[in-house]
Design an enzyme around this catalytic site. Structure first.
Site, PDB file in Angstrom:
ATOM      1  CB  SER A 199      -1.357  -8.409  25.185  1.00 56.07           C
ATOM      2  OG  SER A 199      -0.808  -7.016  25.289  1.00 56.07           O
ATOM      3  CG  ASN A 200       3.016  -6.084  22.988  1.00 56.00           C
ATOM      4  OD1 ASN A 200       3.627  -5.426  23.704  1.00 56.00           O
ATOM      5  ND2 ASN A 200       2.191  -5.770  21.909  1.00 56.00           N
ATOM      6  CG  HIS A 201       6.684  -9.445  27.178  1.00 50.60           C
ATOM      7  ND1 HIS A 201       6.056  -9.996  28.102  1.00 50.60           N
ATOM      8  CD2 HIS A 201       6.814 -10.027  26.330  1.00 50.60           C
ATOM      9  CE1 HIS A 201       6.176 -11.302  27.990  1.00 50.60           C
ATOM     10  NE2 HIS A 201       6.702 -11.439  26.823  1.00 50.60           N
ATOM     11  CB  SER A 202       4.659  -2.709  25.354  1.00 52.60           C
ATOM     12  OG  SER A 202       4.968  -1.152  25.492  1.00 52.60           O
TER      13      SER A 202
END
Ligand code: PMT
Length: 409
Positions: free
Chosen positions: A215-218
């Site tokens: 995933s990512n940090h959003s």
């Protein structure tokens, strides 16, 4: 402590004070408005000075008080026209029966009244008087006349009056008046009524096995702020959201998804019935080629996960946009403008919002962002501001792209 999120923060308020015993409450009102971050300019009628001193109000508002058309000492002119232009809102509290009658009749015999007649901003009055004066048909007729012209009437309360009588006529409490003005300034014109818009927001989650994911940090904050702003202006908003901890903005229809593939399906289906889309989500570009149905056990050696490309949602909507509005984002770490401009063309965006991780306070997770709005006519670099304010600027640009005349905004 001033809150940047208060609708009063940074707003210019003309506080008119007239000759009523309730003028003492104007001191507390001024303090509340200032604490919420508003810039307050006090204008008093000559009689109001008998009830509360200009020194008190000047100290609280941190501005000289205006009473006369000009300063008798040096002849400096107090321009009611400039005051009217400066103000985001004019609030007359307390408003006496006399001042209400003059406002209704268009009398212009003091600075407060000439300023009222010149003001283009919303005007609110908080009447304060004895119960019989308030109930008198003349006063009620004046209030109806003012309300019909768009003046907001902050209803007086029932209670003990200065005369010793009890009834309706007591000025509303300062806290209630400050809250009323805050709500009034927070109201948006429903300029996007009838428009159906999609917003994608947050991070996608690509499963590796039942336990792990890519995933990512959003956090979703930027996209949720845009969805909320669009809905506040009357748009019918479908928010297609990756996993976040945020509450759904008021009036927004939310569809929760996990993976890029789920977001793709939801966005493509919703786009058929939409007038446009804002692609704010941080979507995975790659997903595991195979998802293990059981937890992958660790072994001594290294491990490689084969990835395959996900489908580009924005590019797909761009290919089928047929005159609809498409707004993209670009999150970059280097060669920012070149990359953003390439995405603007490749994905057929009407404009793109560039944010760079090289700028402090920009990008993921925080409550602020620093963006540049880029379209084919040029670029507009905005300073660091709250995500809520960035959303306002993005939605302003959406309105201009949808050809909504500035006068209606
Ligand atoms: O959520 P926050 O914590 O508030 O953070 C906000 C944000 C940094 C996520 C937001 O401001 C932002 O920049 N969003 C876009 C992030 C991104 O993925 O940018 P990109 O340059 O990789 O993608 C370009 C555009 O294509 C974006 O509009 C993206 O939504 C879209 N895209 C990308 C890949 C894909 N498979 N489908 C897409 O639709």
């Amino acid at each position: 402590m001033a809150s940047a999120n208060s609708p009063l923060a940074g707003r210019h308020i003309l506080l008119g004070i007239t000759g009523s015993i309730a003028a003492y409450k104007a001191a507390m009102l001024c303090r509340l408005l200032k604490t919420a971050g508003a810039d307050v300019q006090v204008v008093m009628t000559p009689l109001a000075k008998q009830f509360i001193t200009p020194l008190t109000m000047a100290t609280l508002s941190r501005r000289p008080i205006l009473v006369e058309f000009f300063d008798p000492e040096n002849g400096a002119w107090n321009s009611h026209v400039s005051l009217g232009e400066w103000a985001d809102c004019m609030l007359i509290a307390p408003a006496t029966a006399n001042t209400l009658a003059k406002m209704a009749a268009g009398v212009a015999d003091n600075l407060l009244l000439t300023t009222y007649l010149s003001a283009r901003c919303p005007v609110a009055v908080a009447p304060a008087m004895d119960l019989d004066m308030y109930a008198h048909e003349a006063t009620q007729q004046n209030l109806r006349t003012l309300a019909a012209r768009g003046v907001r009437i902050i209803e007086p309360a029932e209670g003990e009056l200065a005369s010793g009588l009890t009834g309706k006529g007591r000025m509303a409490e300062p806290e209630a008046i400050a809250a009323y003005v805050g709500a009034m300034l927070g109201e948006k014109k429903k300029t996007l009524e009838g428009k159906r818009l999609i917003v994608t927001a947050g991070a996608t989650i690509e499963a590796i096995d039942p336990v792990r994911f890519i995933s990512n940090h959003s956090s979703g904050k930027m996209g949720y702020a845009i969805a909320g702003e669009l809905a506040a202006r009357g748009a019918s908003v479908t928010l297609i959201s990756g996993r976040t901890a945020l509450p759904t903005p008021q009036g927004v229809r939310r569809i929760d998804v996990l993976s890029a593939a789920e977001m793709y399906e939801a966005a493509v289906a919703a786009f058929d019935r939409a007038d446009g889309a804002v692609m704010c989500a941080a979507v995975a570009d790659y997903t595991p080629a195979e998802v293990s149905q059981t937890k992958i056990r660790k072994s001594d050696g290294e491990m490689t996960i084969a990835l395959r490309r996900t489908r580009d949602i924005a590019a797909e909507l761009g290919a089928r946009k047929e005159g609809r509005l498409l707004v993209g984002f670009a999150l970059e770490t280097h060669d920012e403008e070149a990359h953003a401009e390439a995405k603007l063309e490749r994905k057929h965006f009407d404009f793109i919002v560039l944010n760079s991780l090289r700028d402090a306070g920009a990008g993921f997770r925080g409550d602020t962002n620093k963006v540049t709005l880029i379209d084919r006519a040029g670029r507009e670099e905005l300073p660091l501001m709250s995500k809520r304010e960035v959303a306002v600027r993005i939605v302003d640009k959406i309105e201009s792209k949808l050809n909504i005349p500035a006068a209606e905004r």
